[in-house]
Design an enzyme around this catalytic site. Sequence first.
Site, PDB file in Angstrom:
ATOM      1  N   GLU A 114      -7.188   5.027   7.356  1.00 29.55           N
ATOM      2  CA  GLU A 114      -6.974   6.448   7.028  1.00 29.55           C
ATOM      3  C   GLU A 114      -8.182   7.022   6.284  1.00 29.55           C
ATOM      4  OE1 GLU A 114      -3.139   5.813   5.225  1.00 29.55           O
ATOM      5  OE2 GLU A 114      -2.360   5.275   7.196  1.00 29.55           O
ATOM      6  N   HIS A 141      -9.711   1.474   4.394  1.00 27.88           N
ATOM      7  CA  HIS A 141      -8.462   1.645   5.137  1.00 27.88           C
ATOM      8  C   HIS A 141      -8.714   2.613   6.295  1.00 27.88           C
ATOM      9  CE1 HIS A 141      -4.410   2.829   6.204  1.00 27.88           C
ATOM     10  NE2 HIS A 141      -4.013   1.711   5.626  1.00 27.88           N
ATOM     11  N   GLU A 151      -5.889  -4.554  10.419  1.00 29.32           N
ATOM     12  CA  GLU A 151      -4.855  -3.545  10.642  1.00 29.32           C
ATOM     13  C   GLU A 151      -5.168  -2.760  11.917  1.00 29.32           C
ATOM     14  OE1 GLU A 151      -2.626  -2.520   6.754  1.00 29.32           O
ATOM     15  OE2 GLU A 151      -4.321  -1.157   6.954  1.00 29.32           O
ATOM     16  N   LYS A 207       0.142   4.206  -0.291  1.00 29.44           N
ATOM     17  CA  LYS A 207      -0.509   5.417   0.242  1.00 29.44           C
ATOM     18  C   LYS A 207      -0.257   6.581  -0.717  1.00 29.44           C
ATOM     19  CE  LYS A 207      -0.169   3.400   4.767  1.00 29.44           C
ATOM     20  NZ  LYS A 207      -0.283   3.567   6.207  1.00 29.44           N
ATOM     21  N   GLY A 263       2.093   2.434  10.665  1.00 31.36           N
ATOM     22  CA  GLY A 263       3.084   3.503  10.506  1.00 31.36           C
ATOM     23  C   GLY A 263       3.772   3.913  11.790  1.00 31.36           C
ATOM     24  N   ASN A 313       0.874  -1.177   0.000  1.00 33.67           N
ATOM     25  CA  ASN A 313       0.000   0.000   0.000  1.00 33.67           C
ATOM     26  C   ASN A 313       0.908   1.224   0.000  1.00 33.67           C
ATOM     27  OD1 ASN A 313      -1.792   2.064   0.472  1.00 33.67           O
ATOM     28  ND2 ASN A 313      -2.271   1.460   2.578  1.00 33.67           N
ATOM     29  N   SER A 358       2.914  -1.970  10.385  1.00 38.30           N
ATOM     30  CA  SER A 358       4.354  -2.065  10.657  1.00 38.30           C
ATOM     31  C   SER A 358       4.924  -3.464  10.405  1.00 38.30           C
ATOM     32  CB  SER A 358       4.686  -1.595  12.085  1.00 38.30           C
ATOM     33  OG  SER A 358       4.292  -0.237  12.253  1.00 38.30           O
TER      34      SER A 358
HETATM   35  P1  PGA Z   1       2.518   0.354   7.603  1.00 41.92           P
HETATM   36  O1  PGA Z   1       1.088   0.603   6.926  1.00 41.92           O
HETATM   37  O2  PGA Z   1       3.038  -0.955   7.081  1.00 41.92           O
HETATM   38  O3  PGA Z   1       3.357   1.530   7.156  1.00 41.92           O
HETATM   39  O4  PGA Z   1       2.292   0.335   9.078  1.00 41.92           O
HETATM   40  C1  PGA Z   1       0.194  -0.450   6.690  1.00 41.92           C
HETATM   41  C2  PGA Z   1      -1.078   0.086   6.104  1.00 41.92           C
HETATM   42  O5  PGA Z   1      -1.538   1.178   6.500  1.00 41.92           O
HETATM   43  O6  PGA Z   1      -1.681  -0.544   5.216  1.00 41.92           O
END
Ligand code: PGA
Length: 247
Positions: free
Chosen positions: A96, A94, A165, A11, A171, A9, A209
């Site tokens: 976000e 997601h 998640e 982003k 993140g 992803n 992460s």
């Molecule tokens: P990350 O993000 O691996 O940077 O924690 C995962 C995601 O938001 O899909």
Amino acid sequence: MNRKLIAGNWKMNGSLAANDALVKAMLADIGVPAADVALCAPAPYLAQLQSLLTGSPIAWGAQDVSAHDKGAYTGEVSVDMLKDFGCRYCLVGHSERRQYHGETDELVAAKAQRALAGGITPVVCVGETLAERESGDTELVVRRQLAAVIHAVGHCISEIVVAYEPVWAIGTGRTATPEQAQQVHAVLRAQLAAATTHPKRVRILYGGSMNAANAASLLAQPDIDGGLIGGASLKAADFLQIVAAAA
Ligand code: PGA
């Protein structure tokens, strides 16, 4: 056992030049992966991924899709448009999107339904915030989020991908332990089992992460069928190490 799926992803990252270098570095070293692999890019770069990845072992997808078919929805991208650019997958819900764009369980479910109807596999993201985990509501939250999708798509639920998640792990460098993740994945699997006779067909990815160092222990859990990778998908070597860990 399901073939695992490792999905990147990106982003809101990338540029034509950076994507070109990143994808070419991945293709140079990926060989014949023992897992399914996909990259989810910002919509303007889907044409670029289509041209770079067609005929390769890496599929591609979008990070969001409209719940509507077509029409007066300025700024939205429809499932047919994603199909035009060869997308196999689309992230839906997601955290976000839920957090910064106010997406509700119902809207996420409508998007998942639209994607499925249009022939794209939705990767439905669920997960609790830190406050929800600390107040003991993790199961309640993820079950509520998945229930909305089950309600919307019915027995077609066996055709989606789920991504667990935990919001507090995204993140942050703070990963759920394999045991914490497995516990939630087992809850989701049980919920799927009540909705479809093929609960094992649904791949449940872990995201938050995940990196080259922790991927193997997470992917070894019985109900973890792959990973949704943010930060580490922006580095070819790191991403490929995660793909290798899924063998
Ligand atoms: P990350 O993000 O691996 O940077 O924690 C995962 C995601 O938001 O899909």
